[in-house]
Design an enzyme around this catalytic site. Structure first.
Site, PDB file in Angstrom:
ATOM      1  N   ARG A 126       0.965  -1.483  -0.318  1.00  9.77           N
ATOM      2  CA  ARG A 126       0.273  -0.048   0.340  1.00  9.77           C
ATOM      3  C   ARG A 126       1.081   0.924   0.015  1.00  9.77           C
ATOM      4  O   ARG A 126       0.371   2.209  -0.753  1.00  9.77           O
ATOM      5  CB  ARG A 126      -1.299  -0.508   1.275  1.00  9.77           C
ATOM      6  CG  ARG A 126      -1.810   1.898   1.105  1.00  9.77           C
ATOM      7  CD  ARG A 126      -3.044   1.238   2.171  1.00  9.77           C
ATOM      8  NE  ARG A 126      -2.866   0.279   3.313  1.00  9.77           N
ATOM      9  CZ  ARG A 126      -2.709   0.721   4.204  1.00  9.77           C
ATOM     10  NH1 ARG A 126      -1.336   1.673   4.909  1.00  9.77           N
ATOM     11  NH2 ARG A 126      -2.166  -0.433   5.012  1.00  9.77           N
TER      12      ARG A 126
ATOM     13  N   TYR B 263     -16.431  18.458 -14.238  1.00 12.40           N
ATOM     14  CA  TYR B 263     -16.725  17.128 -14.235  1.00 12.40           C
ATOM     15  C   TYR B 263     -17.088  16.910 -13.326  1.00 12.40           C
ATOM     16  O   TYR B 263     -17.641  17.531 -11.904  1.00 12.40           O
ATOM     17  CB  TYR B 263     -15.427  16.426 -15.043  1.00 12.40           C
ATOM     18  CG  TYR B 263     -15.101  15.185 -14.182  1.00 12.40           C
ATOM     19  CD1 TYR B 263     -15.441  14.675 -15.205  1.00 12.40           C
ATOM     20  CD2 TYR B 263     -15.127  14.319 -12.654  1.00 12.40           C
ATOM     21  CE1 TYR B 263     -16.789  13.030 -15.004  1.00 12.40           C
ATOM     22  CE2 TYR B 263     -16.164  12.746 -13.079  1.00 12.40           C
ATOM     23  CZ  TYR B 263     -16.312  11.996 -14.132  1.00 12.40           C
ATOM     24  OH  TYR B 263     -16.338  11.164 -14.200  1.00 12.40           O
TER      25      TYR B 263
ATOM     26  N   LYS C  84      -8.314   8.423 -18.752  1.00 15.05           N
ATOM     27  CA  LYS C  84      -7.992   9.467 -20.225  1.00 15.05           C
ATOM     28  C   LYS C  84      -7.500   9.623 -21.163  1.00 15.05           C
ATOM     29  O   LYS C  84      -6.906   7.917 -21.804  1.00 15.05           O
ATOM     30  CB  LYS C  84      -9.613  10.573 -20.101  1.00 15.05           C
ATOM     31  CG  LYS C  84     -10.274  10.712 -18.781  1.00 15.05           C
ATOM     32  CD  LYS C  84     -11.581   9.742 -19.037  1.00 15.05           C
ATOM     33  CE  LYS C  84     -12.321  10.377 -17.897  1.00 15.05           C
ATOM     34  NZ  LYS C  84     -12.486  11.091 -17.167  1.00 15.05           N
TER      35      LYS C  84
ATOM     36  N   ASP D 106      -7.160  20.537 -11.900  1.00 17.55           N
ATOM     37  CA  ASP D 106      -7.494  18.982 -13.489  1.00 17.55           C
ATOM     38  C   ASP D 106      -6.895  19.383 -14.529  1.00 17.55           C
ATOM     39  O   ASP D 106      -7.748  19.616 -15.476  1.00 17.55           O
ATOM     40  CB  ASP D 106      -8.841  18.661 -12.860  1.00 17.55           C
ATOM     41  CG  ASP D 106      -9.042  17.270 -13.881  1.00 17.55           C
ATOM     42  OD1 ASP D 106      -8.847  16.855 -14.402  1.00 17.55           O
ATOM     43  OD2 ASP D 106     -10.551  16.571 -13.033  1.00 17.55           O
TER      44      ASP D 106
HETATM   45  C1  LIG Z   1     -12.858  10.977 -15.691  1.00 18.73           C
HETATM   46  C2  LIG Z   1     -12.551  12.822 -15.196  1.00 18.73           C
HETATM   47  C3  LIG Z   1     -12.415  12.359 -13.952  1.00 18.73           C
HETATM   48  C4  LIG Z   1     -12.805  11.216 -12.767  1.00 18.73           C
HETATM   49  O1  LIG Z   1     -12.199  10.818 -12.540  1.00 18.73           O
HETATM   50  P1  LIG Z   1     -12.025   8.688 -12.775  1.00 18.73           P
HETATM   51  O2  LIG Z   1     -10.466   7.879 -13.323  1.00 18.73           O
HETATM   52  O3  LIG Z   1     -13.661   8.257 -13.202  1.00 18.73           O
HETATM   53  O4  LIG Z   1     -12.216   8.861 -11.325  1.00 18.73           O
HETATM   54  C5  LIG Z   1     -12.096  13.902 -13.246  1.00 18.73           C
HETATM   55  N1  LIG Z   1     -12.010  14.947 -14.059  1.00 18.73           N
HETATM   56  C6  LIG Z   1     -12.411  14.865 -14.954  1.00 18.73           C
HETATM   57  C7  LIG Z   1     -12.186  16.000 -16.347  1.00 18.73           C
HETATM   58  C8  LIG Z   1     -12.300  13.964 -16.062  1.00 18.73           C
HETATM   59  O5  LIG Z   1     -12.662  13.519 -17.483  1.00 18.73           O
END
Ligand SMILES: *Cc1c(COP(=O)(O)O)cnc(C)c1O
Length: 379
Positions: free
Chosen positions: A46, A98, A195, A170
């Site tokens: 962990r 998001y 992504k 982000d």
């Molecule tokens: C998908 C996404 C998230 C969340 O990520 P997960 O891996 O699905 O938990 C956060 N911010 C943006 C801009 C996203 O497209």
């Protein structure tokens, strides 16, 4: 080294025991200690796993950061950042982001006494006006999901730092190929590696990256204390995905521009939201701040009925949540990714029943445009 070289080599020495070119998956929960009080840098998985450590070094290099910590999802990465705060602290966040981040803030963090003010961060004066003495974080997403609004990271960092607030960006929509927020003054970058970074729609993960030693220490402490770590298998998949990040992003960019150009001339797309279009309100800022305009585009079809007809008719583009994979994904933000955003907010932001979002993949763009074109015939 250049970005493409870093994608392939940063943090990745050949494995020392066998010389394996591809760093192995260390599928272990614990490590034998040679004697009491002495270990080889790894005690329990962990806390630290070699495959994860290599990925963390790689992603830190791509964002021009010193430290990275990987998590089980993008949401757990963001959640861990907010666990640095305490009850009574205040956060300024973008009003359009998001849906899952909004849900985390609104439904989870608020329960623990964090306070949030949501503003249009594209206007730096609104960010300044929302700051309070107890504002600890300014949370930015740029371009925003799904309205593609662009925020000036450097300008927001300046006003936030005058208030001793940290700037968290982000950067999921861009990947570090398109935008490097730490270089623009941000303190922390978070990603959903699910992504563009992984890019193959076969893993869920997240990362927190920073240049600040004290922040990195806190995030490392929380990663171990809270425990939402990225698995060795997913760490390996993302390492593999990132090797082609630069070539994928070049093709995403080229296809994104071609698709936006088609949509902007298609009369049934009543409005196209893409920072690369000259009529986009922050087109000049996007040109300055980003290396390109990316592959995320939203467009307005005027009604839910039109959106349904269009989405039911596409064949090559897959209807689904998520984005950033090699395959083109198309979605309906109002009912899918942004269903957790209150309807008044959605309407004000332009997340209407007729809005469609497309994550343009790296297929032959002629095939993609032909598919979208035949779907428009149903509208
Ligand atoms: C998908 C996404 C998230 C969340 O990520 P997960 O891996 O699905 O938990 C956060 N911010 C943006 C801009 C996203 O497209």
């Amino acid at each position: 080294m250049g970005f493409s070289t870093d994608c392939i080599h940063a943090g990745q020495e050949p494995e020392p025991v066998t010389g394996a070119v591809t760093y192995p998956i260390f599928q272990t929960s614990t490590y034998v200690q040679p004697e009491l009080g002495r270990h080889k840098g790894f005690e329990y998985a962990r806390t630290k796993n070699p495959t994860r450590s290599v990925l963390e070094a790689n992603l830190a290099a791509l964002e021009r950061g010193k430290h990275a910590h990987c998590f089980a999802s993008g949401m757990s990465a963001t959640d861990t950042v907010f666990r640095m705060l305490k009850s009574g602290d205040h956060v300024v966040a973008g009003e359009n982001m998001y849906g899952g981040s909004f849900r985390l803030f609104n439904k989870v963090c608020e329960k623990f006494g964090l306070q949030f003010t949501y503003v249009d961060t594209a206007c730096v004066n609104k960010v300044r006006a929302a700051l309070r003495p107890n504002t600890k974080i300014v949370f930015l997403e740029t371009p925003t999901n799904p309205m593609m609004t662009v925020t000036d990271i450097a300008a927001c960092a300046k006003v936030a730092h005058e208030n001793d607030s940290l700037v968290v960006v982000d950067n999921t929509f861009c990947s570090p190929w398109l935008q490097q927020p730490l270089e623009l003054g941000a303190d922390i970058v978070v990603h959903s590696t699910t992504k563009f970074l992984n890019g193959h729609s076969d893993s869920v993960g997240g990362v927190v990256i920073t240049n600040d030693d004290a922040i990195a220490e806190q995030i490392g402490f929380l990663q171990n204390a809270v425990g939402a770590i990225l698995s060795p298998m997913d760490s390996w998949l993302i390492l593999r995905g990132v090797k082609t990040l630069a070539v994928r992003m070049k093709q995403h960019e080229e296809n994104g521009r071609a698709m936006a150009d088609y949509l902007s001339r298609q009369p049934k797309a009543l409005k196209t939201y893409y920072p690369g279009l000259p009529d986009h309100p922050q087109h000049e800022l996007a040109k300055r701040q980003m290396r390109g305009f990316g592959a995320m585009i939203s467009f307005e079809l005027g009604s839910l009925a039109n959106a349904k007809k269009f989405l039911d008719r596409v064949r090559l583009c897959s209807l689904g949540e998520s984005l950033g994979g090699v395959e083109t994904l198309i979605s309906h933000p109002e009912s899918m990714t942004h269903a957790s955003v209150p309807v008044e907010t959605r309407t004000r932001l332009g997340i209407t029943p007729g809005l469609v979002r497309i994550s343009v993949g790296i297929e032959d763009v002629e095939d993609l445009i032909a598919d979208v074109h035949q779907a428009f015939a149903a509208v």
